[in-house]
Design a protein around this motif. Structure first.
Motif, PDB file in Angstrom:
ATOM      1  N   ASP A   1      85.083  20.068  -5.454  1.00 37.31           N
ATOM      2  CA  ASP A   1      84.918  19.651  -4.060  1.00 37.31           C
ATOM      3  C   ASP A   1      86.262  19.257  -3.450  1.00 37.31           C
ATOM      4  OD1 ASP A   1      82.707  18.622  -2.018  1.00 37.31           O
ATOM      5  OD2 ASP A   1      84.247  17.080  -2.103  1.00 37.31           O
TER       6      ASP A   1
ATOM      7  N   GLU B   1      65.151   6.652  -3.361  1.00 40.22           N
ATOM      8  CA  GLU B   1      66.083   6.630  -4.479  1.00 40.22           C
ATOM      9  C   GLU B   1      67.066   7.767  -4.301  1.00 40.22           C
ATOM     10  OE1 GLU B   1      63.645   4.817  -8.057  1.00 40.22           O
ATOM     11  OE2 GLU B   1      62.762   6.684  -7.414  1.00 40.22           O
ATOM     12  N   SER B   2      68.212   7.654  -4.960  1.00 37.65           N
ATOM     13  CA  SER B   2      69.195   8.717  -4.781  1.00 37.65           C
ATOM     14  C   SER B   2      69.934   8.988  -6.081  1.00 37.65           C
ATOM     15  CB  SER B   2      70.187   8.325  -3.687  1.00 37.65           C
ATOM     16  OG  SER B   2      70.938   7.217  -4.135  1.00 37.65           O
TER      17      SER B   2
ATOM     18  N   LEU C   1      74.747  18.528   0.636  1.00 38.07           N
ATOM     19  CA  LEU C   1      75.877  18.727   1.557  1.00 38.07           C
ATOM     20  C   LEU C   1      75.333  19.091   2.938  1.00 38.07           C
ATOM     21  CD1 LEU C   1      79.036  18.954   1.588  1.00 38.07           C
ATOM     22  CD2 LEU C   1      78.716  21.399   1.274  1.00 38.07           C
TER      23      LEU C   1
ATOM     24  N   GLN D   1      80.862  14.496 -15.893  1.00 35.88           N
ATOM     25  CA  GLN D   1      80.129  14.405 -14.620  1.00 35.88           C
ATOM     26  C   GLN D   1      81.019  14.709 -13.417  1.00 35.88           C
ATOM     27  OE1 GLN D   1      78.454  10.424 -14.490  1.00 35.88           O
ATOM     28  NE2 GLN D   1      76.507  11.200 -15.269  1.00 35.88           N
TER      29      GLN D   1
ATOM     30  N   ARG E   1      88.029  11.140  -2.146  1.00 36.91           N
ATOM     31  CA  ARG E   1      88.007  12.079  -1.016  1.00 36.91           C
ATOM     32  C   ARG E   1      88.937  11.620   0.095  1.00 36.91           C
ATOM     33  NH1 ARG E   1      81.617  13.558  -0.270  1.00 36.91           N
ATOM     34  NH2 ARG E   1      81.580  15.456  -1.518  1.00 36.91           N
TER      35      ARG E   1
ATOM     36  N   PRO F   1      81.984  18.632 -10.498  1.00 41.09           N
ATOM     37  CA  PRO F   1      81.677  18.964  -9.097  1.00 41.09           C
ATOM     38  C   PRO F   1      82.625  18.281  -8.107  1.00 41.09           C
ATOM     39  CG  PRO F   1      79.664  18.506 -10.305  1.00 41.09           C
ATOM     40  CD  PRO F   1      80.799  18.140 -11.225  1.00 41.09           C
TER      41      PRO F   1
ATOM     42  N   GLN G   1      79.752  19.292   7.426  1.00 38.82           N
ATOM     43  CA  GLN G   1      80.871  19.247   6.475  1.00 38.82           C
ATOM     44  C   GLN G   1      81.281  20.652   6.036  1.00 38.82           C
ATOM     45  OE1 GLN G   1      80.910  16.142   3.513  1.00 38.82           O
ATOM     46  NE2 GLN G   1      79.058  15.278   4.397  1.00 38.82           N
TER      47      GLN G   1
ATOM     48  N   MET H   1      64.984   1.698  -3.246  1.00 36.54           N
ATOM     49  CA  MET H   1      64.665   0.477  -2.538  1.00 36.54           C
ATOM     50  C   MET H   1      63.595   0.736  -1.479  1.00 36.54           C
ATOM     51  SD  MET H   1      67.299  -1.831  -0.389  1.00 36.54           S
ATOM     52  CE  MET H   1      67.032  -0.993   1.153  1.00 36.54           C
TER      53      MET H   1
ATOM     54  N   ALA I   1      73.731  10.938  -7.712  1.00 39.71           N
ATOM     55  CA  ALA I   1      74.987  11.637  -7.439  1.00 39.71           C
ATOM     56  C   ALA I   1      75.279  12.659  -8.528  1.00 39.71           C
ATOM     57  CB  ALA I   1      76.135  10.637  -7.340  1.00 39.71           C
ATOM     58  N   PHE I   2      74.590  12.513  -9.667  1.00 35.23           N
ATOM     59  CA  PHE I   2      74.815  13.403 -10.809  1.00 35.23           C
ATOM     60  C   PHE I   2      73.474  13.894 -11.328  1.00 35.23           C
ATOM     61  CE2 PHE I   2      77.990   9.989 -10.815  1.00 35.23           C
ATOM     62  CZ  PHE I   2      79.122  10.745 -10.532  1.00 35.23           C
TER      63      PHE I   2
ATOM     64  N   GLU J   1      72.377  14.034 -14.253  1.00 34.69           N
ATOM     65  CA  GLU J   1      71.821  13.096 -15.233  1.00 34.69           C
ATOM     66  C   GLU J   1      70.981  11.997 -14.552  1.00 34.69           C
ATOM     67  OE1 GLU J   1      75.068  11.674 -17.775  1.00 34.69           O
ATOM     68  OE2 GLU J   1      73.873   9.853 -18.086  1.00 34.69           O
ATOM     69  N   GLN J   2      71.464  11.528 -13.414  1.00 34.16           N
ATOM     70  CA  GLN J   2      70.709  10.487 -12.693  1.00 34.16           C
ATOM     71  C   GLN J   2      69.409  11.052 -12.132  1.00 34.16           C
ATOM     72  OE1 GLN J   2      73.534   9.206  -9.760  1.00 34.16           O
ATOM     73  NE2 GLN J   2      74.580   7.799 -11.151  1.00 34.16           N
TER      74      GLN J   2
ATOM     75  N   GLU K   1      71.510  -0.404  -5.347  1.00 29.75           N
ATOM     76  CA  GLU K   1      70.431   0.438  -4.800  1.00 29.75           C
ATOM     77  C   GLU K   1      69.091  -0.285  -4.719  1.00 29.75           C
ATOM     78  OE1 GLU K   1      70.064   4.919  -4.519  1.00 29.75           O
ATOM     79  OE2 GLU K   1      69.086   4.513  -6.430  1.00 29.75           O
ATOM     80  N   ASN K   2      68.854  -1.197  -5.667  1.00 36.52           N
ATOM     81  CA  ASN K   2      67.542  -1.857  -5.658  1.00 36.52           C
ATOM     82  C   ASN K   2      67.516  -3.188  -4.936  1.00 36.52           C
ATOM     83  OD1 ASN K   2      66.255   0.234  -7.056  1.00 36.52           O
ATOM     84  ND2 ASN K   2      67.238  -0.468  -8.934  1.00 36.52           N
TER      85      ASN K   2
ATOM     86  N   LYS L   1      73.668  11.966  -1.646  1.00 39.84           N
ATOM     87  CA  LYS L   1      74.858  11.694  -2.464  1.00 39.84           C
ATOM     88  C   LYS L   1      75.218  12.889  -3.347  1.00 39.84           C
ATOM     89  CE  LYS L   1      74.459   7.699  -4.624  1.00 39.84           C
ATOM     90  NZ  LYS L   1      74.242   6.279  -5.004  1.00 39.84           N
TER      91      LYS L   1
ATOM     92  N   ASP M   1      76.417  15.981  -2.975  1.00 39.38           N
ATOM     93  CA  ASP M   1      76.965  16.702  -1.816  1.00 39.38           C
ATOM     94  C   ASP M   1      78.319  17.356  -2.093  1.00 39.38           C
ATOM     95  OD1 ASP M   1      78.549  14.487  -2.092  1.00 39.38           O
ATOM     96  OD2 ASP M   1      78.561  13.942   0.021  1.00 39.38           O
ATOM     97  N   LYS M   2      78.481  17.933  -3.282  1.00 35.82           N
ATOM     98  CA  LYS M   2      79.795  18.481  -3.611  1.00 35.82           C
ATOM     99  C   LYS M   2      79.844  20.003  -3.378  1.00 35.82           C
ATOM    100  CE  LYS M   2      80.517  14.299  -5.163  1.00 35.82           C
ATOM    101  NZ  LYS M   2      79.153  13.792  -4.899  1.00 35.82           N
ATOM    102  N   ILE M   3      81.014  20.453  -2.952  1.00 32.32           N
ATOM    103  CA  ILE M   3      81.240  21.899  -2.817  1.00 32.32           C
ATOM    104  C   ILE M   3      81.637  22.417  -4.196  1.00 32.32           C
ATOM    105  CG2 ILE M   3      82.613  23.700  -1.709  1.00 32.32           C
ATOM    106  CD1 ILE M   3      83.122  21.748   0.584  1.00 32.32           C
TER     107      ILE M   3
ATOM    108  N   ILE N   1      88.649  22.298  -3.108  1.00 37.32           N
ATOM    109  CA  ILE N   1      88.256  23.247  -2.053  1.00 37.32           C
ATOM    110  C   ILE N   1      88.419  22.636  -0.651  1.00 37.32           C
ATOM    111  CG2 ILE N   1      86.332  24.551  -1.059  1.00 37.32           C
ATOM    112  CD1 ILE N   1      85.258  24.721  -4.022  1.00 37.32           C
ATOM    113  N   ARG N   2      87.948  21.403  -0.493  1.00 32.60           N
ATOM    114  CA  ARG N   2      88.028  20.787   0.835  1.00 32.60           C
ATOM    115  C   ARG N   2      89.446  20.531   1.279  1.00 32.60           C
ATOM    116  NH1 ARG N   2      83.330  16.982   2.619  1.00 32.60           N
ATOM    117  NH2 ARG N   2      81.824  17.430   1.004  1.00 32.60           N
TER     118      ARG N   2
ATOM    119  N   MET O   1      84.342   7.624  -5.721  1.00 30.14           N
ATOM    120  CA  MET O   1      84.272   9.005  -5.208  1.00 30.14           C
ATOM    121  C   MET O   1      84.713   9.055  -3.748  1.00 30.14           C
ATOM    122  SD  MET O   1      80.982  10.757  -7.042  1.00 30.14           S
ATOM    123  CE  MET O   1      79.773   9.464  -6.908  1.00 30.14           C
TER     124      MET O   1
ATOM    125  N   GLN P   1      76.197  21.791  -3.783  1.00 25.43           N
ATOM    126  CA  GLN P   1      75.027  21.000  -4.117  1.00 25.43           C
ATOM    127  C   GLN P   1      74.187  20.830  -2.851  1.00 25.43           C
ATOM    128  OE1 GLN P   1      76.912  17.484  -5.769  1.00 25.43           O
ATOM    129  NE2 GLN P   1      77.001  18.397  -7.824  1.00 25.43           N
TER     130      GLN P   1
END
Ligand SMILES: Cc1cc2nc3c(=O)[nH]c(=O)nc-3n(C[C@H](O)[C@H](O)[C@H](O)COP(=O)(O)OP(=O)(O)OC[C@H]3O[C@@H](n4cnc5c(N)ncnc54)[C@H](O)[C@@H]3O)c2cc1C
Ligand SMILES: NC(=O)c1ccc[n+]([C@@H]2O[C@H](COP(=O)([O-])OP(=O)(O)OC[C@H]3O[C@@H](n4cnc5c(N)ncnc54)[C@H](OP(=O)(O)O)[C@@H]3O)[C@@H](O)[C@H]2O)c1
Lengths: 243, 444
Positions: free
Chosen positions: A44, B19-20, B80, A37, A19, A40, B84, B1, B22-23, B25-26, A187-188, B60, B62-64, A47-48, A15, B77
């Motif tokens: 993004d 935790e984070s 953001l 998925q 960008r 978005p 930006q 973490m 991006a979608f 579903e997550q 992440e972990n 994460k 953070d989409k327009i 648009i950007r 991603m 989202q």
């Protein structure tokens, strides 16, 4: 107007790459196994950066679909960036062949399958760039990354061979060797901040290296030296270490 | 973490599992897991509002999602950040309807704190410009809400410090601008009386804020600089500016690399203020046209300036008093200068009327200043709370790390209603923070 294809575009690094290239006026083709998925990110980017951005279904493990996937892209991309990869629990993979095989096939076999197709097309055009995201893990085998590191090692070797094969055909192949990167994959894990990059930093470095037609780029640069040291530890000593 | 986290004041610090996603579903996977949590944006609230054992970061996400340059309707989202957004909208002739003093906050944070800017008396707070938004409850249910749809959820989410659910999508109305420049007027006020008179005289200005010297006593008590501004029209620009009227400011930032003893920052602000007061503002009033960046975000030029308060951290104390409570303002400023614990500068703004149940703004004067953590500070702030309450005022939760539940209760008459709505949408109190635990906003 140049177009970039990103294979594994739902990845954090993918991603960020999308960008970055869009901000430099490239059109973007996003390919992933869960294409729904990506809407978005598609809006993004348009648009950007006002770039065209399309979404494509792609599964690295469905080798049979790769040729029709690549040939149906309009336009055919000028740059193909291979980002997908998986890192499973190595202990589980050691016990369970299905997991080990998937890790090998995603990081190596699937990548070879799709990049052979892209390379053939670029060779026929005498133009084009292939960028493969491998890993410093592939620079030396070790216990805690048994399967992942060996698959990445194979991928790194493949990219080197492909670079050699394509050079006379004016097709450039670049190998990217990230060290630690903050992403979903890690992440972990507690990562040491000073030597860990963000996906945006990785994307910046890849973009710059692309401009300079680099062959092999470490992210960040000092990983080249860290790996140099690691590669130079004599095997009789290395095998005793807990790594 | 698991890691050590803190918000802008570096106080308190706690270990949290961050935790984070991006979608969507997550996010659903995270909500399926055991464990209470609090949503977290860019950690620019000062205290403990976005701290908890487990935090879910939106950075994460953070989409327009859409932007119509014809109407100025913007949809994104929640992770953001405002900086930006500015990069995308300013060159196309639009601006944020409301912006706080830093652009490094997320849209989710702007809603959850219902942030205000220097234009509250004209444009209200951020929530006044929201067309609709999605909130994901702890149960994974997605609810779209606005002033006309699921109003109770909307009311309790704006300013609700993340306790109803996680805001995922926000659609809001931008403000049209002709240029990216600000026509600024700076006026020196010799003391507090004069400043208040100036605020009244210039109340029609869209943007207004004052920097007050908190140390001066006697005749010069409350000496200050009032800064007023309007978005400049094309005709206000000089020739060079007119070549690129919607120009984005250059990104130049200095980083505060490590924690410094706290007097350094104070010495720095003293210098900056005196410079403005004595040198730059040699005249009583100056008028100029400047980029929006130094007008709205003077502190953003120094990344991590909060480290200037040292490793013990600091709290920012921000309260609002009704317009008629001027003596209260004087009493509090006096106590602060007598005690000498606070920062040298305080920021004063005016709020207009606001109808909401839990948002901070109410008609009156709001003052904010920093206090480095020192022995005796917390007791002193408890005393100040009593003065604020006595004059009918209240504190801003987004800056808070220490107030008592009674202080919140007395300052926010609709608190009971807010708690009922939180209970309705977050019935198992799976969402709670260090702050909500402290303020008894969520049972636990
Ligand atoms: C230098 C500086 C100047 C400031 N000036 C102003 C000002 O002028 N006016 C003003 O009003 N504020 C001001 N603030 C405060 C700041 O605007 C708010 O604290 C804002 O909420 C921070 O947003 P954030 O994204 O950093 O969120 P965080 O600080 O991470 O979180 C703040 C709150 O929002 C909640 N939250 C965040 N994201 C979500 C989400 N997606 N869904 C649900 N809840 C969420 C958190 O749980 C927490 O309660 C300033 C802060 C700084 C550092
Ligand atoms: N993070 C690091 O520290 C690090 C270090 C060195 C190298 N790398 C490499 O960098 C690349 C990007 O990883 P990341 O860090 O950004 O992690 P990531 O976010 O976990 O990305 C991995 C991506 O691979 C995709 N993928 C997995 N199997 C696939 C398949 N069969 N077909 C298509 N896509 C598939 C995933 O798609 P889904 O979203 O559908 O799961 C995901 O988008 C990987 O090759 C990784 O090995 C990472």
């Amino acid at each position: 107007m140049s177009t970039v294809l990103i294979l594994g575009a739902t990845s954090d690094i993918g991603m960020a790459i999308a960008r970055k290239f869009a901000s430099r006026k490239f059109d973007i083709q996003l390919a992933a196994r869960k294409p729904e998925q990506l809407q978005p990110l598609q809006s993004d980017i348009s648009i950007r950066f006002g770039r065209s951005c399309s979404i494509h279904a792609f599964d690295a493990l469905n080798y049979g679909s790769h040729a029709s996937f690549f040939n149906s892209l309009v336009p055919r991309p000028d740059i193909t960036i291979c980002v997908f990869g998986i890192l499973d629990e190595e202990e589980l993979a050691f016990d369970n062949w299905t997991i080990a095989e998937r890790m090998i096939n995603t990081n190596y076999t699937g990548a070879v399958s799709i990049l052979n197709i892209a390379a053939k097309y670029y060779i026929s055009q005498h133009d084009g760039t292939i960028i493969g995201i491998s890993s410093v893990a592939g620079d030396r085998g070790r216990a805690s990354k048994l399967i992942y590191a060996s698959a990445k090692a194979a991928f790194t070797t493949y990219l080197a061979g492909l670079r050699n094969k394509c050079f006379r055909e004016k097709v450039h192949v670049m190998t990217v060797q990230p060290g630690f990167v903050y992403s979903k994959m890690t992440e972990n894990q507690p990562l040491p901040k000073p030597i860990t990059s963000t996906p945006a930093e990785v994307a910046d470095i890849i973009y710059k290296a692309y401009g300079k037609k680099k062959n092999i780029v470490y992210v960040k640069w000092f990983w080249r030296y860290i790996m140099l040291i690691i590669k130079n530890i004599p095997e009789f000593q290395f095998k005793k270490m807990k790594l | 973490m698991k890691k050590q986290i803190a918000n802008w004041g570096n106080y308190p610090v706690m270990e949290s599992n961050e935790e984070s996603f991006a979608f969507h579903e997550q996010l659903n996977q995270l909500l399926d897991e055991e464990g209470d949590f609090i949503p977290r944006g860019n950690g620019r609230c000062y205290g403990d509002a976005s701290l908890g054992q487990r935090t879910i970061s939106t950075l994460k996400y953070d989409k327009i999602l859409s932007f119509d340059p014809a109407t100025g309707v913007f949809e994104c989202q929640s992770g953001l950040t405002l900086d930006q957004i500015l990069e995308v909208i300013v060159p196309r002739g639009w601006f944020l309807p409301v912006t706080p003093g830093t652009k490094f906050i997320t849209v989710g944070g702007a809603v959850a704190s219902d942030v205000h800017g220097k234009n509250h008396h004209i444009d209200g707070s951020f929530s006044n410009h929201i067309l609709d938004m999605d909130v994901v409850l702890a149960s994974k249910k997605v609810i779209t809400c606005s002033t006309r749809m699921n109003e109770d959820l909307f009311e309790a989410t704006c300013g609700g410090m993340g306790l109803t659910g996680l805001i995922t999508r926000v659609r809001f109305q931008l403000k049209k601008i002709e240029t990216s420049f600000i026509k600024q007027k700076q006026i020196k006020a010799g003391n507090l009386e004069e400043l208040i008179r100036l605020f009244e005289t210039y109340h029609q200005y869209t943007y207004s804020v004052a920097w007050i010297d908190c140390l001066k006593k006697g005749e010069q008590f409350g000496r200050s600089i009032l800064m007023l501004g309007e978005h400049a029209r094309l005709s206000d620009l000089h020739e060079k500016q007119r070549q690129d009227p919607l120009k984005l400011p250059k990104k130049k930032q200095i980083n505060f690399p490590f924690n410094l003893p706290s007097w350094v920052l104070n010495a720095f602000t003293v210098k900056a203020f005196n410079y403005l007061f004595y040198v730059k503002n040699f005249k009583r009033e100056i008028n100029n046209v400047i980029s929006y960046e130094p007008f709205f975000y003077p502190l953003d030029a120094i990344l991590h300036w909060n480290r200037g308060y040292g490793k013990n951290g600091f709290v920012q104390y921000q309260f609002v008093l009704p317009l008629e409570a001027k003596p209260g303002l004087i009493e509090i400023l006096n106590r602060i200068s007598d005690k000498g614990l606070g920062s040298f500068l305080a920021v004063l703004k005016v709020f207009g009327k606001q109808e909401s149940i839990i948002s901070f703004p109410m008609e009156g004067y709001t003052l904010a200043l920093d206090f480095p953590i020192k022995p005796g500070l917390l007791e002193f702030l408890d005393e100040l709370d009593q003065v604020v309450l006595r004059y009918g005022g209240r504190l801003y939760m987004s800056k808070d790390a220490r107030m008592k539940p009674e202080t919140l209760q007395s300052g926010y008459p609709d608190l009971g209603k807010f708690k009922d709505i939180v209970r309705k949408y977050n019935p198992e109190a799976k969402i709670h923070s260090l702050q909500s635990d402290r303020l008894f906003l969520t049972p636990n």
